[in-house]
Design a protein around this motif. Structure first.
Motif, PDB file in Angstrom:
ATOM      1  N   PRO A 119       0.834  -1.209   0.000  1.00 20.34           N
ATOM      2  CA  PRO A 119       0.000   0.000   0.000  1.00 20.34           C
ATOM      3  C   PRO A 119       0.869   1.260   0.000  1.00 20.34           C
ATOM      4  N   ALA A 120       0.311   2.323  -0.515  1.00 19.62           N
ATOM      5  CA  ALA A 120       1.014   3.607  -0.569  1.00 19.62           C
ATOM      6  C   ALA A 120       0.038   4.721  -0.221  1.00 19.62           C
ATOM      7  N   MET A 121       0.581   5.787   0.374  1.00 19.08           N
ATOM      8  CA  MET A 121      -0.242   6.934   0.753  1.00 19.08           C
ATOM      9  C   MET A 121      -0.357   7.911  -0.409  1.00 19.08           C
ATOM     10  N   THR A 122      -1.533   8.452  -0.568  1.00 20.51           N
ATOM     11  CA  THR A 122      -1.759   9.476  -1.585  1.00 20.51           C
ATOM     12  C   THR A 122      -1.266  10.828  -1.071  1.00 20.51           C
ATOM     13  N   PRO A 123      -1.065  11.811  -1.949  1.00 20.91           N
ATOM     14  CA  PRO A 123      -0.662  13.149  -1.472  1.00 20.91           C
ATOM     15  C   PRO A 123      -1.640  13.728  -0.457  1.00 20.91           C
ATOM     16  N   ARG A 128      -2.845  15.229   5.115  1.00 21.96           N
ATOM     17  CA  ARG A 128      -3.659  15.052   6.313  1.00 21.96           C
ATOM     18  C   ARG A 128      -2.800  14.631   7.497  1.00 21.96           C
ATOM     19  N   GLY A 129      -1.850  13.749   7.261  1.00 19.59           N
ATOM     20  CA  GLY A 129      -0.970  13.324   8.338  1.00 19.59           C
ATOM     21  C   GLY A 129      -0.110  14.452   8.859  1.00 19.59           C
ATOM     22  N   LEU A 176       1.925   7.155  13.501  1.00 21.98           N
ATOM     23  CA  LEU A 176       0.690   6.447  13.825  1.00 21.98           C
ATOM     24  C   LEU A 176      -0.355   6.648  12.727  1.00 21.98           C
ATOM     25  N   HIS A 177      -0.455   7.893  12.237  1.00 15.36           N
ATOM     26  CA  HIS A 177      -1.393   8.155  11.140  1.00 15.36           C
ATOM     27  C   HIS A 177      -1.004   7.346   9.902  1.00 15.36           C
ATOM     28  N   ARG A 178       0.283   7.304   9.601  1.00 18.51           N
ATOM     29  CA  ARG A 178       0.738   6.543   8.426  1.00 18.51           C
ATOM     30  C   ARG A 178       0.437   5.054   8.592  1.00 18.51           C
ATOM     31  N   TYR A 179       0.682   4.505   9.784  1.00 18.69           N
ATOM     32  CA  TYR A 179       0.412   3.081   9.998  1.00 18.69           C
ATOM     33  C   TYR A 179      -1.072   2.781   9.852  1.00 18.69           C
ATOM     34  N   ARG A 180      -1.935   3.600  10.456  1.00 16.66           N
ATOM     35  CA  ARG A 180      -3.371   3.364  10.372  1.00 16.66           C
ATOM     36  C   ARG A 180      -3.861   3.488   8.934  1.00 16.66           C
ATOM     37  N   THR A 181      -3.329   4.436   8.171  1.00 18.33           N
ATOM     38  CA  THR A 181      -3.766   4.614   6.786  1.00 18.33           C
ATOM     39  C   THR A 181      -3.368   3.413   5.927  1.00 18.33           C
ATOM     40  N   LEU A 182      -2.101   2.993   6.049  1.00 17.85           N
ATOM     41  CA  LEU A 182      -1.639   1.863   5.247  1.00 17.85           C
ATOM     42  C   LEU A 182      -2.307   0.564   5.673  1.00 17.85           C
ATOM     43  N   GLU A 183      -2.513   0.390   6.978  1.00 16.50           N
ATOM     44  CA  GLU A 183      -3.148  -0.840   7.452  1.00 16.50           C
ATOM     45  C   GLU A 183      -4.606  -0.905   7.020  1.00 16.50           C
ATOM     46  N   ALA A 184      -5.274   0.235   6.955  1.00 24.24           N
ATOM     47  CA  ALA A 184      -6.653   0.247   6.472  1.00 24.24           C
ATOM     48  C   ALA A 184      -6.718  -0.237   5.022  1.00 24.24           C
ATOM     49  N   LYS A 185      -5.733   0.123   4.208  1.00 23.17           N
ATOM     50  CA  LYS A 185      -5.697  -0.353   2.826  1.00 23.17           C
ATOM     51  C   LYS A 185      -5.381  -1.840   2.763  1.00 23.17           C
TER      52      LYS A 185
END
Length: 575
Positions: A119-123, A128-129, A176-185
């Motif tokens: 998974p990867a985070m969008t801009p 948001r993070g 923490l925000h990055r982990y939750r975002t990637l784990e949700a994906k």
């Protein structure tokens, strides 16, 4: 005193006068049918200084089987074998070489699954993070760091030291925000067990506790004999910790069905593979897996119906005359012993079993034999262990998510579990070997299942530890006063049945009359060979076969030799 056996090792159950031979290069020629174990890749002549076929103190027969290596400097067989590399870590013999990346056009073991999803985070998610981290830093600076910063400035500390706690809070919040975002994906891409199944996958519903809410759909693979009609054997296979039915399906399941003229079943234990993952911890202990193994024997016995009828739930009367065989690897060996101890099993094959035989007459003390003080101390220890296990479970899931999804983790881990020859194959040649172990990471709830396996091991499969221990302590006090508690040890919510007493388990196996074959690799770095030697001594009449050049998974590393061992054992005359 026993006479020394000849240096040339004969296969189990070989006919008198059968000649053993070896091929210098694995796969270079087909075997001559001169002995049950004489086949390419399974040399039978072992180093001359090791006595073979010796009989232990309890009457357990010990046999050594060697394997060939096409790329070794000197093969095991008629020539002398070089010294073994230091164990554990069979992959150390490869000088720390990294696994080869799979070719871009390499065929996938499971084309319908994306095992390498990253998974990867969008801009927008990055922004948001950063905003959330900045807000956390402002709140920390306004309400928490003011007093600390003043003290640091008064002490003459530079500004960046005073600001370090606030920066650390901002970084932590962003991570923490990055982990939750990637784990949700990651969680969003997970699929049900049925969607991850193969075309030949089968599911068997099973309610172990007589409760519809605790029904489990057990995933299994089934292979029938090549000829029509009823088989000679029905065989069920139990895998080890962290594995699944792929451990048997890879190279052994079909071979066993053909060689033994048998119907062979391999199932996924709860917590692994594609078997559903219930919340009841009682499903994750060896006794429950043993019950599943016995059910799989019944499934194999009725498998002469058409596949269509079997998937629709059709049933047939079990045919008489089958020899029932249970095979268990590592942790699955414990389930195999428990299944055989319940009776109606003819032969047991234990592969590197993780069952530690008790020393002397050591036995687990039952609640009825405990004094009140001992019962209190035991209850406190078990309750503390269960509390810590449940508290650690969320952190264990985070660790599992990091490692289990990684292909290199599986390939390196398996390379350390197998022998040196198979380690090189796993790291550089058979790149799909580890994918069979990775498939469950695409299924919903896979991390919950593995965490429950660990928690169940700490609690004995008990769900309500507090209520369970209160009942046990109450029985101990009433027993000390000479008063009948009126509570049966297995009733009224007492869930201690998940605990496994090694001495009682071995007693039940001996009483069952089942014949026992123990197979172990001499390069096993996970379960030492000495454990199987002790287990063979504890089971009079059992047979211990040592497969040279194999590690913890001989049935995957050298399936030809393993199948020949099992065939010779189960077809040998019953004494």
């Amino acid at each position: 005193a026993q006479r020394a056996a000849p240096r040339r090792t004969m296969p189990l159950g070989a006919a008198p006068g059968a000649a053993a031979w070896t091929s210098p290069v694995r796969g270079s020629a087909r075997r001559h049918d001169r002995a049950p174990l004489a086949r390419t890749g399974s040399p039978l002549v072992t180093p001359p200084k090791t006595p073979k076929g010796r009989i232990g103190a309890s009457g357990a027969t010990m046999t050594t089987v060697s394997r060939g290596r096409s790329f070794a400097r000197s093969f095991v067989g008629l020539r002398a074998r070089g010294p073994l590399a230091t164990l554990p870590a069979a992959a150390d013999a490869l000088n720390g070489a990294s696994p080869s990346p799979p070719p871009a056009d390499a065929p996938k073991l499971y084309p319908n699954l994306d095992l390498d999803f990253v998974p990867a985070m969008t801009p927008a998610e990055w922004a948001r993070g950063a905003a959330v981290a900045a807000l956390a830093a402002l709140l920390h600076a306004a309400f928490v760091a003011k007093l600390l910063s003043r003290k640091l400035r008064d002490a003459g500390a530079p500004w960046h030291v005073a600001a370090a706690p606030t920066v650390a809070v901002a970084v932590l919040v962003f991570l923490l925000h990055r982990y939750r975002t990637l784990e949700a994906k990651e969680q969003a891409r997970l699929i049900p067990e049925a969607a991850a199944a193969d075309a030949d996958s089968l599911f068997e519903p099973m309610a172990l506790f007589g409760d519809e809410d605790s029904t489990v759909r057990v995933h299994y693979k089934l292979r029938r004999p090549s000829r029509p009609g009823p088989p000679r054997f029905i065989v069920t296979c139990c895998h080890g910790f962290g594995a699944n039915a792929w451990s048997w399906e890879k190279a052994t399941l079909a071979q066993l069905a053909t060689a033994l003229d048998a119907t062979v079943v391999a199932h996924d234990s709860p917590g692994f593979g594609l078997t559903s993952r219930p919340t009841n911890l009682g499903w994750y202990v060896p006794t429950a897996n043993a019950a599943i193994a016995r059910r799989m024997l019944d499934v194999a016995a009725r498998a002469h119906q058409s596949l269509d009828e079997l998937t629709r739930g059709g049933r047939a009367k079990d045919r008489p005359g089958f020899r029932r065989v249970v095979v268990g690897h590592s942790m699955g060996g414990v389930a195999a012993v428990l299944a055989a101890g319940a009776g109606d099993v003819d032969d047991v094959v234990l592969v590197a079993p993780a069952l530690v035989p008790p020393r002397g007459d050591a036995r687990t003390t039952t609640p009825g034999e405990s004094s009140p003080a001992a019962a209190l101390m035991g209850a406190f220890g078990r309750f503390l262990t269960a509390t810590l296990a449940h508290a650690f479970a969320p952190f264990l899931k985070v660790v599992l998510r990091v490692f289990v999804r990684s292909a290199s983790f599986w390939r390196r881990g398996l390379a350390k579990a197998v022998g040196r020859a198979s380690a090189q194959k796993l790291l550089f040649e058979d790149l799909a070997w580890a994918d069979g172990y990775r498939r469950p990471s695409c299924v919903r709830g896979w991390d919950d299942g593995m965490a429950r396996v660990v928690v169940a091991a700490c609690t004995g499969g008990v769900n309500d530890v507090w209520a369970n221990e209160r009942k046990r302590v109450a029985r101990a006090f009433k027993g000390a006063d000479g008063v009948d508690s009126g509570v049966d040890s297995g009733a009224d919510g007492d869930e201690r049945s998940g605990a496994t007493d090694a001495a009682a388990t071995l007693d039940a196996l001996r009483a069952s009359g089942a014949r026992v074959l123990i197979v172990h690799g001499d390069e096993d770095s996970i379960v030492p060979l000495s454990n199987s030697r002790r287990l063979a001594d504890a089971l009079p009449g059992s047979t211990l076969a040592v497969m040279r050049g194999c590690g913890h998974m001989p049935h995957e590393e050298d399936p030809d030799a393993f199948v020949d061992l099992v065939k010779s054992f189960v077809e040998s005359p019953v004494s």
